[in-house]
Design an enzyme around this catalytic site. Structure first.
Site, PDB file in Angstrom:
ATOM      1  N   GLY A 165       5.558  -2.406   6.953  1.00 57.80           N
ATOM      2  CA  GLY A 165       6.923  -2.862   7.166  1.00 57.80           C
ATOM      3  C   GLY A 165       7.738  -2.025   8.123  1.00 57.80           C
ATOM      4  N   CYS A 217       2.948   8.234   1.996  1.00 57.11           N
ATOM      5  CA  CYS A 217       3.298   7.277   3.044  1.00 57.11           C
ATOM      6  C   CYS A 217       3.544   5.943   2.340  1.00 57.11           C
ATOM      7  CB  CYS A 217       2.127   7.190   4.023  1.00 57.11           C
ATOM      8  SG  CYS A 217       2.342   5.972   5.307  1.00 57.11           S
ATOM      9  N   CYS A 236      -2.039   1.677   8.572  1.00 55.10           N
ATOM     10  CA  CYS A 236      -1.026   0.876   7.889  1.00 55.10           C
ATOM     11  C   CYS A 236      -1.425  -0.588   7.769  1.00 55.10           C
ATOM     12  CB  CYS A 236       0.314   1.095   8.589  1.00 55.10           C
ATOM     13  SG  CYS A 236       1.049  -0.203   9.504  1.00 55.10           S
ATOM     14  N   CYS A 262       3.423  -5.968  16.267  1.00 53.90           N
ATOM     15  CA  CYS A 262       2.807  -5.063  17.244  1.00 53.90           C
ATOM     16  C   CYS A 262       1.310  -5.364  17.305  1.00 53.90           C
ATOM     17  CB  CYS A 262       3.054  -3.609  16.854  1.00 53.90           C
ATOM     18  SG  CYS A 262       4.815  -3.225  16.729  1.00 53.90           S
ATOM     19  N   GLU A 289       0.822  -1.213   0.000  1.00 56.02           N
ATOM     20  CA  GLU A 289       0.000   0.000   0.000  1.00 56.02           C
ATOM     21  C   GLU A 289       0.855   1.261   0.000  1.00 56.02           C
ATOM     22  OE1 GLU A 289      -3.110  -1.998   3.146  1.00 56.02           O
ATOM     23  OE2 GLU A 289      -2.023  -0.193   3.670  1.00 56.02           O
ATOM     24  N   SER A 325       8.454   4.766  17.146  1.00 55.76           N
ATOM     25  CA  SER A 325       7.121   4.386  17.614  1.00 55.76           C
ATOM     26  C   SER A 325       7.252   3.817  19.019  1.00 55.76           C
ATOM     27  CB  SER A 325       6.525   3.337  16.673  1.00 55.76           C
ATOM     28  OG  SER A 325       6.405   3.883  15.381  1.00 55.76           O
ATOM     29  N   CYS A 365      -1.504  -3.497  15.115  1.00 58.59           N
ATOM     30  CA  CYS A 365      -1.139  -3.131  13.755  1.00 58.59           C
ATOM     31  C   CYS A 365      -1.573  -4.202  12.755  1.00 58.59           C
ATOM     32  CB  CYS A 365       0.366  -2.907  13.672  1.00 58.59           C
ATOM     33  SG  CYS A 365       0.947  -2.622  11.988  1.00 58.59           S
ATOM     34  N   CYS A 406       5.148  -7.461   7.952  1.00 61.34           N
ATOM     35  CA  CYS A 406       6.135  -7.010   8.940  1.00 61.34           C
ATOM     36  C   CYS A 406       6.332  -8.116   9.966  1.00 61.34           C
ATOM     37  CB  CYS A 406       5.668  -5.737   9.638  1.00 61.34           C
ATOM     38  SG  CYS A 406       6.855  -5.095  10.836  1.00 61.34           S
ATOM     39  N   SER A 421      10.356   5.939  10.016  1.00 64.37           N
ATOM     40  CA  SER A 421       9.720   5.613  11.292  1.00 64.37           C
ATOM     41  C   SER A 421      10.103   4.189  11.666  1.00 64.37           C
ATOM     42  CB  SER A 421       8.194   5.735  11.139  1.00 64.37           C
ATOM     43  OG  SER A 421       7.543   5.233  12.287  1.00 64.37           O
TER      44      SER A 421
HETATM   45  N1  SAH Z   1       7.272  -0.147  11.320  1.00 64.61           N
HETATM   46  C1  SAH Z   1       7.438   1.254  11.488  1.00 64.61           C
HETATM   47  C2  SAH Z   1       6.767   2.086  10.411  1.00 64.61           C
HETATM   48  C3  SAH Z   1       5.419   1.622   9.914  1.00 64.61           C
HETATM   49  S1  SAH Z   1       4.086   1.778  11.036  1.00 64.61           S
HETATM   50  C4  SAH Z   1       6.964   1.678  12.850  1.00 64.61           C
HETATM   51  O1  SAH Z   1       6.330   0.887  13.540  1.00 64.61           O
HETATM   52  O2  SAH Z   1       7.256   2.813  13.233  1.00 64.61           O
HETATM   53  C5  SAH Z   1       3.817   3.551  11.066  1.00 64.61           C
HETATM   54  C6  SAH Z   1       3.129   4.040  12.312  1.00 64.61           C
HETATM   55  O3  SAH Z   1       1.769   3.596  12.331  1.00 64.61           O
HETATM   56  C7  SAH Z   1       3.775   3.523  13.591  1.00 64.61           C
HETATM   57  O4  SAH Z   1       3.933   4.552  14.510  1.00 64.61           O
HETATM   58  C8  SAH Z   1       2.757   2.496  14.051  1.00 64.61           C
HETATM   59  O5  SAH Z   1       2.863   2.275  15.426  1.00 64.61           O
HETATM   60  C9  SAH Z   1       1.462   3.173  13.641  1.00 64.61           C
HETATM   61  N2  SAH Z   1       0.290   2.300  13.625  1.00 64.61           N
HETATM   62  C10 SAH Z   1       0.195   1.018  13.235  1.00 64.61           C
HETATM   63  N3  SAH Z   1      -1.066   0.556  13.387  1.00 64.61           N
HETATM   64  C11 SAH Z   1      -1.794   1.593  13.890  1.00 64.61           C
HETATM   65  C12 SAH Z   1      -3.151   1.753  14.271  1.00 64.61           C
HETATM   66  N4  SAH Z   1      -4.022   0.755  14.178  1.00 64.61           N
HETATM   67  N5  SAH Z   1      -3.554   2.956  14.753  1.00 64.61           N
HETATM   68  C13 SAH Z   1      -2.667   3.974  14.858  1.00 64.61           C
HETATM   69  N6  SAH Z   1      -1.376   3.891  14.507  1.00 64.61           N
HETATM   70  C14 SAH Z   1      -0.932   2.698  14.038  1.00 64.61           C
HETATM   71 FE1  SF4 Z   2       5.606  -3.551  11.997  1.00 63.31          FE
HETATM   72 FE2  SF4 Z   2       5.425  -0.929  12.527  1.00 63.31          FE
HETATM   73 FE3  SF4 Z   2       3.215  -2.472  12.385  1.00 63.31          FE
HETATM   74 FE4  SF4 Z   2       4.884  -2.742  14.447  1.00 63.31          FE
HETATM   75  S1  SF4 Z   2       3.673  -0.930  13.935  1.00 63.31           S
HETATM   76  S2  SF4 Z   2       3.984  -4.426  13.270  1.00 63.31           S
HETATM   77  S3  SF4 Z   2       6.833  -2.414  13.458  1.00 63.31           S
HETATM   78  S4  SF4 Z   2       4.613  -2.004  10.731  1.00 63.31           S
END
Ligand code: SAH
Ligand code: SF4
Length: 344
Positions: free
Chosen positions: A161, A104, A335, A115, A91, A216, A118, A111, A193
């Site tokens: 990712g 973005c 994401c 988390c 995406e 993050s 996510c 990934c 990030s």
């Molecule tokens: N892997 C990297 C970058 C991709 S995620 C990282 O984790 O930083 C980009 C951002 O989106 C991160 O801060 C992540 O924590 C946040 N994110 C992921 N899922 C989310 C959600 N459901 N609501 C809000 N932020 C989210």
């Molecule tokens: Fe991966 Fe970032 Fe999502 Fe965590 S928040 S699972 S590091 S993409």
């Protein structure tokens, strides 16, 4: 077939040398790719037909096939689903603000970091993207925005990712896009990030680029953070904050802390105070975002009141803190939310 976007300018020069072509041809190809935005061999009017044919036998220009576009109800956020030749999907999201247009982009298919909240993490990791696949997302974004009469101003690696889990390809993609003889996008316009991969942060500090860094964090003590962000067990907060200190010492560049506010979990005054203690007196900025609801995850977005209270605690401690507007919720712009949907 190889992808021309996977080649650096140095690689292109080598290819032309091996073909017995003069050096300026390499620059002409590079300019065609990155200044003119040409995507078909027949557009390269600066190169002789025979050379175009020879290149065409070995190389393709790009490989992303646009499969879906979703446009938010306010028209300001667009989400693109691209299919890759091996069948996987990634995406890219475009966001328009009054003064900025931000892309973005993704760095991996899925990934590995898992988390809890996510959608990408829930998919697991399929593979890394190549530098060309990263570059092409930016070129396509720039083209789309140009068609609307505007310029792409910022690129954030906040799509699918973990960028530092694909360090080489991410950094070389940015270097390709930065090249002044080509696309020429300034380093300061990029933001990486990371979930907090400590070796990646240290390596990145040593590069001394002007690329922005965002971490993050999402929790300010190890127990809570490990439950949301599993990689915290490997790189606990003490190690992560040491790496941040090291980065700040090397670069003197502000770090953004990202924090997705989840109701009743990490949106409490206690967490805000702990976060303030971690960051006080250092060059940080905190970006709060109320959680984007995700199908597989039970947590709920924090309410406006607790978000404002959280922000106030940080501001009173002298730490710059903004609440980021959630964009494109109606098009699953969080994401990984689109690519993880079953194909329809
Ligand atoms: N892997 C990297 C970058 C991709 S995620 C990282 O984790 O930083 C980009 C951002 O989106 C991160 O801060 C992540 O924590 C946040 N994110 C992921 N899922 C989310 C959600 N459901 N609501 C809000 N932020 C989210
Ligand atoms: Fe991966 Fe970032 Fe999502 Fe965590 S928040 S699972 S590091 S993409």
């Amino acid at each position: 077939m190889e992808n021309l976007y996977d080649l650096s300018l140095g690689d292109v020069r080598k290819v032309f040398e091996e073909l017995g072509e003069p050096g300026y041809r390499a620059d002409q190809l590079w300019q065609g790719l990155y200044q003119k935005g040409w995507t078909r061999a027949d557009q390269f009017s600066t190169l002789p037909r025979s050379l175009r044919d020879r290149l065409g036998q070995k190389y393709v220009i790009g490989c992303l096939r646009q499969e879906r576009v979703l446009i938010s109800s306010d028209g300001l956020t667009r989400k693109y689903l691209y299919r890759l030749p091996d069948g996987s999907a990634i995406e890219t999201v475009l966001m328009e603000y009054s003064q900025r247009q931000t892309a973005c982009i993704s760095s991996q298919v899925g990934c590995a970091m898992g988390c809890s909240f996510c959608a990408t993490g829930n998919m697991g990791l399929s593979r890394n993207l190549s530098r060309g696949e990263i570059v092409e997302q930016v070129l396509k974004s720039a083209l789309t925005i140009k068609e609307g009469g505007k310029e792409l101003t910022n690129v954030v690696l906040m799509g699918m990712g973990e960028p530092f889990h694909n360090y080489e390809e991410v950094l070389s993609a940015i270097r390709t896009l930065n090249d002044p003889g080509g696309f020429g996008m300034g380093m300061r316009r990029f933001t990486i990030s990371t979930v907090g991969l400590v070796p990646g942060i240290r390596r990145f500090a040593a590069e001394r680029t002007q690329i922005n860094l965002a971490i993050s964090l999402h929790a300010a003590d190890d127990e809570l953070r490990s439950s949301i962000v599993p990689i915290n067990k490997k790189y606990p907060l003490s190690a992560l904050m040491d790496a941040c200190d090291h980065y700040l010492g090397e670069t003197n560049r502000r770090i953004t802390i990202e924090w997705a506010l989840i109701e009743g979990l990490n949106d409490t005054p206690d967490q805000a105070r702990k976060l303030a203690l971690l960051l006080e007196g250092k060059l940080f900025h905190v970006n709060l975002i109320q959680l984007n609801p995700v199908e597989h995850y039970q947590g709920r977005p924090a309410g406006d009141r607790s978000a404002a209270e959280f922000q106030n605690i940080l501001l009173e401690a002298g730490i710059p803190c903004t609440i980021r507007l959630r964009r494109g919720i109606d098009i699953l712009a969080g994401c990984g939310q689109l690519a993880s949907q079953p194909q329809r």
